[in-house]
Design a protein around this motif. Structure first.
Motif, PDB file in Angstrom:
ATOM      1  N   ARG A   1      -6.748  10.100   4.752  1.00  0.00           N
ATOM      2  CA  ARG A   1      -7.517  10.837   5.544  1.00  0.00           C
ATOM      3  C   ARG A   1      -6.456  11.611   6.554  1.00  0.00           C
ATOM      4  O   ARG A   1      -6.693  12.321   7.356  1.00  0.00           O
ATOM      5  CB  ARG A   1      -8.389   9.978   6.755  1.00  0.00           C
ATOM      6  CG  ARG A   1      -7.404   8.959   7.025  1.00  0.00           C
ATOM      7  CD  ARG A   1      -8.213   7.787   7.944  1.00  0.00           C
ATOM      8  NE  ARG A   1      -7.297   6.459   8.164  1.00  0.00           N
ATOM      9  CZ  ARG A   1      -7.466   5.675   7.514  1.00  0.00           C
ATOM     10  NH1 ARG A   1      -8.008   5.483   6.472  1.00  0.00           N
ATOM     11  NH2 ARG A   1      -6.715   4.612   7.312  1.00  0.00           N
TER      12      ARG A   1
ATOM     13  N   LYS B   1      -4.109  14.420   2.380  1.00  0.00           N
ATOM     14  CA  LYS B   1      -5.150  13.979   1.866  1.00  0.00           C
ATOM     15  C   LYS B   1      -5.763  15.026   0.577  1.00  0.00           C
ATOM     16  O   LYS B   1      -6.542  14.693  -0.344  1.00  0.00           O
ATOM     17  CB  LYS B   1      -6.433  13.989   2.734  1.00  0.00           C
ATOM     18  CG  LYS B   1      -6.579  15.496   3.430  1.00  0.00           C
ATOM     19  CD  LYS B   1      -7.677  15.203   4.645  1.00  0.00           C
ATOM     20  CE  LYS B   1      -7.687  16.463   5.361  1.00  0.00           C
ATOM     21  NZ  LYS B   1      -8.551  16.227   6.714  1.00  0.00           N
TER      22      LYS B   1
ATOM     23  N   LYS C   1      -5.373  13.193  -2.666  1.00  0.00           N
ATOM     24  CA  LYS C   1      -6.348  12.054  -2.769  1.00  0.00           C
ATOM     25  C   LYS C   1      -6.872  12.055  -4.111  1.00  0.00           C
ATOM     26  O   LYS C   1      -7.168  13.463  -4.534  1.00  0.00           O
ATOM     27  CB  LYS C   1      -7.325  11.773  -1.661  1.00  0.00           C
ATOM     28  CG  LYS C   1      -8.020  10.639  -1.646  1.00  0.00           C
ATOM     29  CD  LYS C   1      -8.938  10.588  -0.531  1.00  0.00           C
ATOM     30  CE  LYS C   1      -9.798  11.728  -0.172  1.00  0.00           C
ATOM     31  NZ  LYS C   1     -10.699  11.498   0.967  1.00  0.00           N
TER      32      LYS C   1
END
Length: 706
Positions: free
Chosen positions: A497, A501, A504
């Motif tokens: 987050r 990110k 991710k």
């Protein structure tokens, strides 16, 4: 009368002159005879000694291998071929075989006609040439063929074949890891840098001796090969470098450097548990815009790291119980001043009130500077001692020369000022190399144990292991387990987050820290056009196997943040390793439950084209990476992703998860015999993936549907 006296005087003078000349000539002849009889043997020995020279025979330098036994550096023998054209006394034998010899030499070298070679050989024999130069730079295979040719097959004494061997160092993968492997320093005449320099004594072997005699034209010719002192070849060095990971790291780094027109960069991959260096890429820009291995930035360039150092500052604060992850820190509008100097965040974070966790996850310069300043301004030495306790002020003492010394400023230093403490907190007023930074992050991944970077795992003599290099622990525990757990949580949050990110993904977890640092311009301070982007982390976050750092200097196309410039390189490398090298722990979910939403679970690995056709028929649309001919399924409960499954050349592929049909096809293409046991997908293979394949070798595959 007078005339007679004159004639008589002239005759007497002439007789005297002739007598003196006779005496002089006789004395010369006598001296020559004396030398010949009395001193001749001694002078002949002296003359021979002065024309005989002892020369060294170069030992065959040992090879350097990757961890998967690919050659990174190899010495290949080259030969200078000379012929003694009168070693065979029989003209009849020579004339009967010279045609065939000339023809075979012409076919071997393909540089002259048979007629030209025959003429060369006949002329040399007529001139009684003992040392005819036939060819330079002859390889070993050609030399072996020459030894079987007519006349020459009779050997050195009867056939006249003289082969002078020299050794040539070659890098089969050319520029791949070139600076780490090492190159020859021609100015000093020896290997200095890289593994070649570090292990020179191991690799070089022991030189031999050969007696050479000077002949006409100042040419040296071996006297008696039978009395040569043979050289002792060097030992081989087996590195920790994985050539596949190295290739991906270098390619990914080069792509990003070109994309951002950056000046230089590096990427390093380390195995978490052992500290083994699996890849180390260093690329710098040339005048023509290309990128080459010109300097080992990974170990030789110590500079201000920027935000990747915040993790070390947070470690000290957590260890001293100065902060908790849930604490609130007021960063205001994203700026704070110390003695007239301002520290800024890249943007205001939320409403300005952030948590201790956010300092790392959102990379707040203001947050970390404020925490360190408020807790250590009255005792800055305590903070610096906390950094020193980690060991970041020490060199790693690498075997490779050129490691730059880290510098962590101390309050006792003359250059320490009022702004030093907050500036150090977020990665300025200190110098550290990329490898030193990675070693720190690897320790966090390794639950606090700091490992020394390991470049070499074995020393071998031919195939015999004579020395094994074991992993070395630098610091058994850089912090308490509680602190390490908190750091791990924050670093994983950076990707889930926070500032990274963008890398991710659904298939495996990554933990790490972005870094963006302004580059000091000597005494001119900092500007807003010279930056260094970095990302340092590890994966999978829940069970770390590999750590990696990427640093890119001076990107010049507008983007300079670590998240957008360096992190994508990290992800390219980690994606490759995850798909090709690591079997990750996955949650145990019943096949029936998964198959309701994800029918691809029953198709584990195989040909990309086959999967496309199957799923098209099933009206199912998973994500398939088509960059490889073969793929492997990485399923989740409600989705699936087919990642590339790389098939190495001339090595046994990993066929686990494939259908028997695909596995047998791949293995039989390598000439191997395949034995199948059971039915279904390949569950086990008797020979390890990436080991060397050979025709006729048998491999057993265990199949199962469970």
């Amino acid at each position: 009368m007078v005339q007679n006296d004159l004639i008589k005087s002239l005759i007497n003078k002439s007789i005297f002159t002739y007598i003196m000349m006779f005496i002089f000539g006789a004395s010369i002849i006598a001296k020559v005879l004396y030398i010949q009889v009395s001193e001749g043997e001694e002078l002949r020995k002296l003359g021979k000694q002065r024309s005989v020279i002892e020369t060294e025979i170069e030992a065959l330098r040992g090879n350097i291998y990757s961890s998967n036994n690919s050659l990174l550096a190899v010495t290949t023998p080259k030969y200078e071929i000379r012929l003694d054209m009168i070693s065979n006394k029989s003209d009849q034998y020579f004339n009967a075989n010279v045609d065939e010899l000339a023809e075979k030499i012409s076919l071997l070298f393909k540089d002259r006609s048979k007629h030209a070679y025959k003429k060369l050989l006949q002329k040399a024999r007529a001139q009684k040439n003992h040392y005819l130069l036939l060819k330079r730079d002859v390889d070993y295979k050609q030399y072996i063929q020459l030894k079987s040719f007519p006349i020459l097959k009779e050997g050195r004494n009867k056939g006249g074949l003289i082969a002078l061997k020299t050794n040539r160092r070659e890098l089969p993968y050319r520029n791949l890891a070139k600076r780490t492997i090492g190159i020859f320093n021609y100015e000093q005449g020896k290997y200095i840098v890289g593994l070649e320099g570090a292990f020179n004594e191991t690799l070089k072997g022991t030189q031999g001796k050969r007696m050479m005699q000077m002949i006409d034209g100042g040419i040296l010719m071996p006297i008696d090969p039978a009395n040569e002192l043979k050289p002792k070849n060097g030992n081989d060095v087996v590195t920790c470098i994985d050539i596949d990971i190295q290739d991906v790291a270098e390619d990914a780094l080069k792509t990003q450097l070109k994309l951002h027109n950056a000046h230089h960069g590096c990427a390093i991959v380390m195995e978490v548990a052992t500290g083994e260096i699996k890849a180390i890429a260093n690329l710098g820009i040339e005048k023509d815009g290309s990128y080459t291995e010109k300097y080992n930035y990974a170990i030789g360039e110590a500079s201000e790291p920027g935000s990747t150092f915040k993790t070390a500052s947070m470690l000290v604060a957590l260890e001293d119980h100065k902060i908790e992850l849930s604490d609130s820190i007021d960063t205001g509008n994203g700026s704070i001043s110390f003695y007239g100097k301002t520290i800024r965040d890249s943007h205001k974070i939320g409403n300005g009130i952030i948590s201790g966790r956010d300092i790392i996850e959102q990379s707040s310069n203001v947050g970390i500077a404020k925490v360190i300043w408020e807790n250590y301004q009255n005792d800055p030495q305590k903070f610096i001692d906390g950094i020193y306790k980690i060991g970041l002020q020490n060199k790693l003492n690498l075997p490779i020369k050129g490691e730059a010394s880290p510098y962590i400023k101390n309050p006792q230093d003359k250059s320490w000022s009022g702004i030093s403490l907050p500036w150090i907190a977020y990665g300025y007023e200190l110098h550290i190399t990329p490898l030193q930074t990675l070693t720190f992050y690897n320790a966090i991944a390794n639950h606090g144990r700091m490992m020394k970077p390991l470049f070499v795992k074995e020393i071998r003599n031919t195939n015999e292991i004579i020395e094994t290099r074991e992993p070395i622990v630098i610091n058994d525990q850089i912090a308490t387990k509680e602190t390490i757990t908190k750091l791990q949580s924050m670093l994983e949050g950076v990707v889930l987050r926070g500032t990274a990110k963008n890398i991710k993904n659904k298939h495996y977890s990554i933990a790490g820290k972005t870094g963006t640092a302004q580059i000091a311009q000597n005494n001119r301070g900092y500007n807003r056009s010279n930056y260094k982007a970095s990302f340092c982390g590890y994966f999978p976050a829940n069970n770390p196997k590999y750590s990696c750092i990427v640093v890119i200097n001076n990107p010049s196309k507008g983007k300079y943040y670590g998240s957008s410039v360096a992190a994508p390189v990290f992800k390219t490398i980690s994606d490759h390793i995850y798909a090709s090298h690591i079997e990750l722990e996955q949650e145990e979910i019943s096949y029936e439950e998964i198959s309701k939403n994800n029918p691809s679970i029953f198709y584990k690995a195989g040909a990309c084209d086959d999967y496309e056709q199957i799923f098209k028929y099933m009206n199912y649309d998973p994500i398939i990476d088509k960059s490889s001919e073969y793929v492997i399924c990485l399923p989740k409960t409600d989705s699936s992703y087919y990642a590339p499954r790389n098939i190495p050349k001339n090595r046994i592929p990993k066929v686990i998860g494939m259908t028997a049909k695909d596995a047998v096809y791949l293995l039989e293409e390598l000439g191997m015999n395949v034995q199948l046991r059971g039915r279904g997908f390949v569950k086990e293979q008797s020979l390890p993936a990436n080991s060397k394949s050979s025709k006729g070798k048998t491999i057993t595959l265990k199949l199962s549907n469970s």
